[in-house]
Design a protein around this motif. Sequence first.
Motif, PDB file in Angstrom:
ATOM      1  N   HIS A  26      -6.761   6.246   5.036  1.00 12.77           N
ATOM      2  CA  HIS A  26      -5.896   6.601   6.064  1.00 12.77           C
ATOM      3  C   HIS A  26      -6.192   8.133   6.580  1.00 12.77           C
ATOM      4  CE1 HIS A  26      -3.349   7.701   2.588  1.00 12.77           C
ATOM      5  NE2 HIS A  26      -2.751   8.532   3.306  1.00 12.77           N
ATOM      6  N   ASP A  27      -6.448   9.009   5.457  1.00 15.87           N
ATOM      7  CA  ASP A  27      -6.442  10.369   5.846  1.00 15.87           C
ATOM      8  C   ASP A  27      -7.851  10.672   6.189  1.00 15.87           C
ATOM      9  OD1 ASP A  27      -7.539   9.746   3.420  1.00 15.87           O
ATOM     10  OD2 ASP A  27      -6.468  11.612   2.386  1.00 15.87           O
ATOM     11  N   GLN A  28      -8.849   9.789   6.585  1.00 15.15           N
ATOM     12  CA  GLN A  28     -10.209  10.125   6.854  1.00 15.15           C
ATOM     13  C   GLN A  28     -10.494   9.356   8.161  1.00 15.15           C
ATOM     14  OE1 GLN A  28     -12.102  12.130   5.310  1.00 15.15           O
ATOM     15  NE2 GLN A  28     -10.401  12.281   3.676  1.00 15.15           N
ATOM     16  N   ALA A  29      -9.482   8.684   8.606  1.00 11.49           N
ATOM     17  CA  ALA A  29      -9.612   7.660   9.935  1.00 11.49           C
ATOM     18  C   ALA A  29      -9.987   8.790  11.028  1.00 11.49           C
ATOM     19  CB  ALA A  29      -8.387   6.851  10.287  1.00 11.49           C
ATOM     20  N   THR A  89      -7.132   1.167   8.739  1.00 13.78           N
ATOM     21  CA  THR A  89      -6.529   1.685   7.767  1.00 13.78           C
ATOM     22  C   THR A  89      -5.689   0.770   7.110  1.00 13.78           C
ATOM     23  OG1 THR A  89      -4.668   2.719   8.719  1.00 13.78           O
ATOM     24  CG2 THR A  89      -6.833   4.176   8.635  1.00 13.78           C
ATOM     25  N   TRP A  90      -4.785   1.181   6.058  1.00 12.93           N
ATOM     26  CA  TRP A  90      -3.671   0.287   5.514  1.00 12.93           C
ATOM     27  C   TRP A  90      -2.156   0.462   6.357  1.00 12.93           C
ATOM     28  CZ3 TRP A  90       0.454   2.514   3.786  1.00 12.93           C
ATOM     29  CH2 TRP A  90       0.598   3.938   3.275  1.00 12.93           C
ATOM     30  N   VAL A  91      -2.329   1.718   7.001  1.00 13.13           N
ATOM     31  CA  VAL A  91      -1.118   1.954   7.562  1.00 13.13           C
ATOM     32  C   VAL A  91      -0.642   0.882   8.703  1.00 13.13           C
ATOM     33  CG1 VAL A  91       0.236   3.594   8.994  1.00 13.13           C
ATOM     34  CG2 VAL A  91      -1.635   4.434   7.384  1.00 13.13           C
ATOM     35  N   GLY A  92       0.495   0.394   8.403  1.00 14.45           N
ATOM     36  CA  GLY A  92       1.144  -0.842   9.191  1.00 14.45           C
ATOM     37  C   GLY A  92       0.759  -2.255   8.747  1.00 14.45           C
ATOM     38  N   ARG A  93       0.224  -2.121   7.458  1.00 18.20           N
ATOM     39  CA  ARG A  93       0.023  -3.557   6.941  1.00 18.20           C
ATOM     40  C   ARG A  93       0.801  -3.557   5.787  1.00 18.20           C
ATOM     41  NH1 ARG A  93      -5.211  -5.057   8.779  1.00 18.20           N
ATOM     42  NH2 ARG A  93      -6.508  -3.191   9.761  1.00 18.20           N
ATOM     43  N   GLU A  94       1.591  -2.774   5.608  1.00 20.08           N
ATOM     44  CA  GLU A  94       2.797  -3.087   4.303  1.00 20.08           C
ATOM     45  C   GLU A  94       3.512  -4.402   4.443  1.00 20.08           C
ATOM     46  OE1 GLU A  94       3.322   1.247   5.805  1.00 20.08           O
ATOM     47  OE2 GLU A  94       2.701  -0.414   6.878  1.00 20.08           O
ATOM     48  N   ALA A 124       0.827  -1.177   0.000  1.00 15.49           N
ATOM     49  CA  ALA A 124      -0.071  -0.005  -0.067  1.00 15.49           C
ATOM     50  C   ALA A 124       0.792   1.306   0.099  1.00 15.49           C
ATOM     51  CB  ALA A 124      -0.966   0.135   1.215  1.00 15.49           C
ATOM     52  N   ARG A 125       1.959   1.370   0.914  1.00 12.45           N
ATOM     53  CA  ARG A 125       2.664   2.587   0.843  1.00 12.45           C
ATOM     54  C   ARG A 125       3.560   2.626  -0.563  1.00 12.45           C
ATOM     55  NH1 ARG A 125       4.543   5.338   4.707  1.00 12.45           N
ATOM     56  NH2 ARG A 125       3.739   3.888   6.234  1.00 12.45           N
ATOM     57  N   GLN A 126       3.766   1.627  -1.180  1.00 17.08           N
ATOM     58  CA  GLN A 126       4.400   1.671  -2.339  1.00 17.08           C
ATOM     59  C   GLN A 126       3.383   2.464  -3.576  1.00 17.08           C
ATOM     60  OE1 GLN A 126       5.789  -2.304  -3.055  1.00 17.08           O
ATOM     61  NE2 GLN A 126       8.034  -1.756  -3.166  1.00 17.08           N
ATOM     62  N   TRP A 160      -7.026   7.857  -5.313  1.00 17.61           N
ATOM     63  CA  TRP A 160      -7.256   6.275  -4.971  1.00 17.61           C
ATOM     64  C   TRP A 160      -6.758   6.213  -3.619  1.00 17.61           C
ATOM     65  CZ3 TRP A 160      -9.326   2.968  -8.459  1.00 17.61           C
ATOM     66  CH2 TRP A 160      -9.463   3.563  -9.632  1.00 17.61           C
ATOM     67  N   ARG A 161      -7.527   5.299  -2.805  1.00 19.17           N
ATOM     68  CA  ARG A 161      -7.122   4.972  -1.454  1.00 19.17           C
ATOM     69  C   ARG A 161      -6.933   3.419  -1.284  1.00 19.17           C
ATOM     70  NH1 ARG A 161      -6.427   9.785  -2.039  1.00 19.17           N
ATOM     71  NH2 ARG A 161      -7.093  11.356  -0.574  1.00 19.17           N
ATOM     72  N   SER A 162      -6.007   2.987  -0.455  1.00 18.10           N
ATOM     73  CA  SER A 162      -5.893   1.476   0.014  1.00 18.10           C
ATOM     74  C   SER A 162      -6.752   1.185   1.097  1.00 18.10           C
ATOM     75  CB  SER A 162      -4.422   1.347   0.325  1.00 18.10           C
ATOM     76  OG  SER A 162      -3.492   1.538  -0.580  1.00 18.10           O
ATOM     77  N   LEU A 163      -7.623   0.172   0.612  1.00 14.49           N
ATOM     78  CA  LEU A 163      -8.433  -0.627   1.719  1.00 14.49           C
ATOM     79  C   LEU A 163      -8.027  -2.086   1.703  1.00 14.49           C
ATOM     80  CD1 LEU A 163     -11.586   1.097   0.902  1.00 14.49           C
ATOM     81  CD2 LEU A 163     -10.233   1.819   2.606  1.00 14.49           C
TER      82      LEU A 163
END
Length: 209
Positions: A163-166, A204-209, A7-9, A19-22
């Motif tokens: 991630h920017d809406q959490a 969110t996707w953060v931390g799931r990379e 997701a980070r890449q 677009w947003r990663s889910l």
Amino acid sequence: MTVQITARQFHEADGVEDWRSLYHLVSAHFRTDSLAEGIALVDESGQLASEDEQRHLSVDLRHAGVTVSLSRRDIELARQISAAARALNIPADPTAVQLINVTLDVLVSAKVLPFWRALLGYREISDTYLADPACRGPAFGLQKMEAARPQRNRMHLDIAVPHDQAEARIAAALAAGGHLVSEAHAPMWWVLADAEGNEACVATWVGRE
């Protein structure tokens, strides 16, 4: 075949601001004023996607908007769909992107997964995850618990948001009478509950990379 990316890449790439990663997907929502506008964007998206990309392309078409979901590896297709939307004067709205999962806490997933697979008519993605083959309903996941909790709810909703809406989503839930149960795993997920203790997770996707 393109290798899957994190997701980070994906978010570090140029031209994917809509677009947003889910979880394992990326999604974009485009606001429309009519069904005809949405159909035009869906048609353009279908023409842009290769045969392989079409297998991962999911579209939700409504009068007020179109939500498009792709594999994270389809960066170029994401750029092209955004460009097509701009050419059609259809704006993106990242705040409207989300994914809902129903999650059940279990002791032994192998004992209960066959029941839920048969009852829901869902397809098995893994030994803890089921998905609607027609993409009509939320996914259904199993989460292992260490001991039975007879006095606590064992089924909850997972709401994956951009991630920017959490923080805004959590603040709205707290203002509506909820309370924060745990932020031990934030920003991967927060546990919230309503006034009676029924729980839900904002993820969110953060931390799931």
